[in-house]
Design a protein around this motif. Sequence first.
Motif, PDB file in Angstrom:
ATOM      1  N   SER A 134       0.822  -1.219   0.000  1.00 37.39           N
ATOM      2  CA  SER A 134       0.000   0.000   0.000  1.00 37.39           C
ATOM      3  C   SER A 134       0.849   1.260   0.000  1.00 37.39           C
ATOM      4  O   SER A 134       0.419   2.306  -0.489  1.00 37.39           O
TER       5      SER A 134
ATOM      6  N   LYS B  81       1.239  -3.445  -6.100  1.00 37.97           N
ATOM      7  CA  LYS B  81      -0.162  -3.030  -6.027  1.00 37.97           C
ATOM      8  C   LYS B  81      -0.451  -2.075  -7.171  1.00 37.97           C
ATOM      9  O   LYS B  81       0.289  -1.116  -7.390  1.00 37.97           O
ATOM     10  N   LEU B  82      -1.540  -2.338  -7.899  1.00 39.59           N
ATOM     11  CA  LEU B  82      -1.952  -1.460  -8.986  1.00 39.59           C
ATOM     12  C   LEU B  82      -3.003  -0.471  -8.504  1.00 39.59           C
ATOM     13  O   LEU B  82      -2.917   0.727  -8.761  1.00 39.59           O
ATOM     14  N   LYS B  83      -4.026  -0.964  -7.831  1.00 38.82           N
ATOM     15  CA  LYS B  83      -5.060  -0.145  -7.203  1.00 38.82           C
ATOM     16  C   LYS B  83      -5.763  -1.019  -6.179  1.00 38.82           C
ATOM     17  O   LYS B  83      -5.357  -2.165  -5.980  1.00 38.82           O
ATOM     18  N   GLN B  84      -6.808  -0.517  -5.540  1.00 35.69           N
ATOM     19  CA  GLN B  84      -7.467  -1.275  -4.486  1.00 35.69           C
ATOM     20  C   GLN B  84      -7.897  -2.652  -4.999  1.00 35.69           C
ATOM     21  O   GLN B  84      -8.559  -2.764  -6.026  1.00 35.69           O
ATOM     22  N   ASN B  85      -7.473  -3.697  -4.285  1.00 32.92           N
ATOM     23  CA  ASN B  85      -7.790  -5.095  -4.574  1.00 32.92           C
ATOM     24  C   ASN B  85      -7.302  -5.554  -5.952  1.00 32.92           C
ATOM     25  O   ASN B  85      -7.838  -6.479  -6.541  1.00 32.92           O
ATOM     26  N   CYS B  86      -6.273  -4.916  -6.458  1.00 32.70           N
ATOM     27  CA  CYS B  86      -5.741  -5.250  -7.776  1.00 32.70           C
ATOM     28  C   CYS B  86      -4.212  -5.216  -7.714  1.00 32.70           C
ATOM     29  O   CYS B  86      -3.626  -4.164  -7.484  1.00 32.70           O
ATOM     30  N   TYR B  87      -3.598  -6.385  -7.929  1.00 33.40           N
ATOM     31  CA  TYR B  87      -2.157  -6.533  -7.797  1.00 33.40           C
ATOM     32  C   TYR B  87      -1.585  -7.166  -9.052  1.00 33.40           C
ATOM     33  O   TYR B  87      -2.264  -7.930  -9.736  1.00 33.40           O
ATOM     34  N   SER B  88      -0.340  -6.861  -9.336  1.00 32.45           N
ATOM     35  CA  SER B  88       0.359  -7.432 -10.476  1.00 32.45           C
ATOM     36  C   SER B  88       1.403  -8.415  -9.958  1.00 32.45           C
ATOM     37  O   SER B  88       2.173  -8.101  -9.061  1.00 32.45           O
TER      38      SER B  88
ATOM     39  N   THR C 243      -6.001 -10.715  -7.154  1.00 22.27           N
ATOM     40  CA  THR C 243      -6.724  -9.996  -6.104  1.00 22.27           C
ATOM     41  C   THR C 243      -5.994 -10.109  -4.767  1.00 22.27           C
ATOM     42  O   THR C 243      -5.078 -10.921  -4.603  1.00 22.27           O
TER      43      THR C 243
END
Length: 81
Positions: A16, A34-41, A60
């Motif tokens: 975060s 982390k890319l954005k909320q609840n979205c990870y690479s 996720t």
Amino acid sequence: MNHNDYSFEQLYKDLSNGYQIYYTYMGTRYLLSKLKQNCYSREIVKFDGKGPHPKTQIITLKTVMELHPFMEDIEYKIKSL
């Protein structure tokens, strides 16, 4: 560092705060960010085997939580802009 020394809460906080996390899972080295909320690479950094593994996946937070106990050789770095 292994997962016993690195709690999921700390992993979540570091992601975060913009850190990228390197880890090994089943002999493959990955980079998690982390890319954005609840979205990870999740990107493969080093893979010595054969197979149709996708180089990059979008996952996720639930998947990150499920992977955490199996992560080995955890390292982190500051995300480049």
